[in-house]
Design an enzyme around this catalytic site. Structure first.
Site, mmCIF file in Angstrom:
data_model
loop_
_atom_site.group_PDB
_atom_site.id
_atom_site.type_symbol
_atom_site.label_atom_id
_atom_site.label_comp_id
_atom_site.label_asym_id
_atom_site.label_seq_id
_atom_site.Cartn_x
_atom_site.Cartn_y
_atom_site.Cartn_z
ATOM 1 N N ARG A 21 0.822 -1.213 0.000
ATOM 2 C CA ARG A 21 0.000 0.000 0.000
ATOM 3 C C ARG A 21 0.856 1.263 0.000
ATOM 4 O O ARG A 21 0.419 2.320 -0.464
ATOM 5 C CB ARG A 21 -0.954 0.004 1.199
ATOM 6 N N CYS A 42 -5.675 -18.086 15.916
ATOM 7 C CA CYS A 42 -6.447 -17.982 17.151
ATOM 8 C C CYS A 42 -7.770 -18.748 17.060
ATOM 9 O O CYS A 42 -8.404 -19.026 18.080
ATOM 10 C CB CYS A 42 -6.731 -16.518 17.488
ATOM 11 N N PRO A 275 20.940 -3.267 10.046
ATOM 12 C CA PRO A 275 19.996 -2.213 9.646
ATOM 13 C C PRO A 275 19.121 -2.578 8.439
ATOM 14 O O PRO A 275 18.111 -1.915 8.198
ATOM 15 C CB PRO A 275 20.891 -1.013 9.333
ATOM 16 N N GLY A 281 6.625 -10.061 15.319
ATOM 17 C CA GLY A 281 5.835 -11.218 15.739
ATOM 18 C C GLY A 281 6.407 -11.958 16.933
ATOM 19 O O GLY A 281 7.187 -11.425 17.716
#
Length: 548
Positions: A21, A42, A275, A281
């Site tokens: 995006r 989940c 870098p 996560g």
């Protein structure tokens, strides 16, 4: 610019979508060693239990969908084997063909997630012990239940996955035992809130073996024998839900810095010690918002935020991760438990100057049908009244109150701010004074000295030699159902007329069922010259903590 992302699901898939995006020209490739690039992990226990009937509902995005919508090359069943930081390449193995190739990157995002903890105990490879981390694990458990028709299950570990699996195994008709090494399930909570969860689980048929551990598995002709520290139990199916550890093998072998807790060390831009390599996560060690200290928080919400922030910075958008509060919610049969921010164990360990408030309130107006009560515990800073943490367990409106308190913590709000919040009210949804408002008022009263509190763990140590007045202000019919030894009963409505029975020279410790009526009693007594203290949380909290 070529960006390679290792791992999909929450962190990696979010990073890919966000980066596209922001930059339509970037060449973006995801390598995911599993079959699915983005799925709702989940939701896995709830498909096993049948609450989510359609397996495809858990597939959030397919590899084909990524290509079509985002022009992202998502390659499943491709495992990253090694990172050459000097050459800026990744060795990738096609698990279908076995071919290995080198892929160049300009920027790399590591989102490998966490690996389930499997203890090295005898019998663990019996074929009936399962972990639950991905769709393939879910399919194996579901197929085993359908084909083998097990009658008894054991869940090893009392974390979020363990609790969700216990509920769903009960829903599958299995007798279920949870074995947990510590004295409670759900370690993110304090014992005085989680004891209510223990009670509800037992009522729903779950056998809890706390302060216990699995030592050995013995295969028999008909079932497994699980040798625990406390003795032996039988099971046909075992779910290992001991926890997850960060999957840092790639990062470690590439020479990236690993934090003290075992996760990939990153800065607030989600950059690793290289870098050009970012990470997000469950594999990441990132700052905790409440403490400022590094933490491992394997939750979907933080993973999504971290993936987005990594993508932002790669695309030139200055973005920083502010840290996670550990905000979490879980369904335990008909009960909901939620937490955010600092628990008391952490506040005590960090030697914070804190106190706590206990409340027991309905989720909506008690006169509207179906009101379910919830227990609330708020940790706050002494003097300032700043909210540090909250835990709630109950049967109505738990999640929205915890969300409001999570916002309060993030914004640095105090008890006075909570009391002043303008929250929605209609009888089916709340009360004119929402529980969050009431929490602010209760804390304000304690800070201002309008009420002096003692807590459930102080009760057994109160003097019973006549030097203090121990007062139960409940109605007699309540007292008949259970009482605390050494307390005399004067119902609140009779208190003013019976003050002559009490010695003003002695301190008074008062309790009712929940702490509300005893608060009123201490206000009466204080204005009549007594040194009065309220037992926060009342008889119900004291009794809950003393339950077997």
């Amino acid at each position: 610019m070529k960006v390679i992302i290792i791992g999909g699901v929450a962190g990696g898939a979010t990073a890919a979508a966000r980066l596209r995006r922001l930059d339509e020209r970037a060449e973006i490739t995801i390598f995911e060693k599993g079959e699915h690039v983005s799925f709702a992990n989940c939701g896995l226990p709830y498909h096993i239990g049948g609450a989510i009937p359609k397996r495809e509902s858990l597939l959030l995005q397919t590899a084909e969908g990524f290509r079509a919508r985002y022009n992202v090359d998502a390659q499943t069943l491709h495992e990253a084997l090694a990172i050459n930081r000097a050459a800026k390449t990744v060795s990738v193995k096609n698990l279908r063909s076995g071919d290995i190739r080198e892929e160049h990157y300009d920027k790399l995002i590591l989102a490998p997630g966490g690996a389930p903890v499997v203890p090295p105990i005898e019998g663990i490879n019996c074929g009936r012990a399962f972990t639950l981390r991905n769709m393939a694990d879910m399919d194996r458990i579901k197929a085993f239940i359908a084909e083998k028709r097990p009658r008894k299950a054991a869940v090893i570990g009392g974390g979020f996955i363990g609790m969700e699996m216990a509920e769903n195994l009960i829903d599958c008709g299995l007798e279920t035992t949870v074995v947990e090494m510590s004295s409670q399930v759900l370690a993110q909570f304090d014992a005085d809130i989680i004891c209510e969860v223990h009670k509800h689980m037992r009522e729903r048929g779950v056998r809890l073996r706390l302060n216990d551990a699995l030592k050995k598995i013995i295969e028999g002709p008909d079932c497994l024998t699980l040798e625990l520290q406390s003795g032996a139990i039988e099971a046909d199916l075992i779910v290992l839900a001991i926890g997850v550890r960060p999957d840092v093998k790639l990062a470690k072998e590439a020479g990236l810095e690993i934090g003290a807790l075992g996760g990939i060390a990153v800065d607030r831009k989600m950059r690793s010690s290289d870098p050009d390599i970012y990470a997000a996560g469950d594999a990441v060690e990132a700052p905790d918002f409440s403490t400022g200290m590094p933490a491992l928080i394997p939750l979907a919400g933080p993973a999504n935020k971290q993936g987005r922030i990594a993508a932002d910075n790669i695309a030139g958008v200055n973005s920083e991760y502010k840290g996670a509060q550990g905000s979490a919610v879980i369904k335990v049969f008909e009960m909901t438990a939620a937490c955010t921010g600092m628990n008391e164990k952490t506040a005590k360990r960090l030697k914070r100057d804190y106190d706590k408030a206990f409340l027991w309130l309905p989720g909506h107006s008690s006169y509207y049908p179906g009101a379910g009560y919830m227990s609330m515990k708020i940790i706050f800073e002494n003097v300032s009244g700043k909210i540090l943490g909250a835990q709630i367990a109950g049967f109505g409106g738990v999640d929205k109150r915890c969300d409001a308190l999570a916002v309060a913590i993030r914004a640095g709000m105090t008890a006075r701010d909570l009391a002043a919040l303008d929250l929605c009210y209609a009888p089916p949804y709340s009360s004119a004074k929402d529980p969050v408002n009431v929490a602010g008022l209760v804390i304000e009263h304690a800070l201002s000295g309008k009420v002096k509190n003692v807590h459930w763990h102080d009760v057994d140590g109160l003097p019973r030699d006549g030097s203090a007045i121990l007062l139960d202000v409940r109605d007699p019919q309540e007292v008949a159902k259970g009482k605390i030894e050494g307390f005399i009963n004067i119902p609140l409505n009779d208190l003013r007329s019976r003050l002559g029975e009490l010695d003003r020279g002695k301190p008074v410790f008062a309790h009712c069922h929940s702490g509300m009526r005893s608060y009123v009693a201490t206000r009466i007594l204080a204005q009549k010259g007594f040194d009065a203290r309220n037992i926060a949380g009342g008889y119900r909290l004291y009794a809950a903590t003393k339950a077997p």
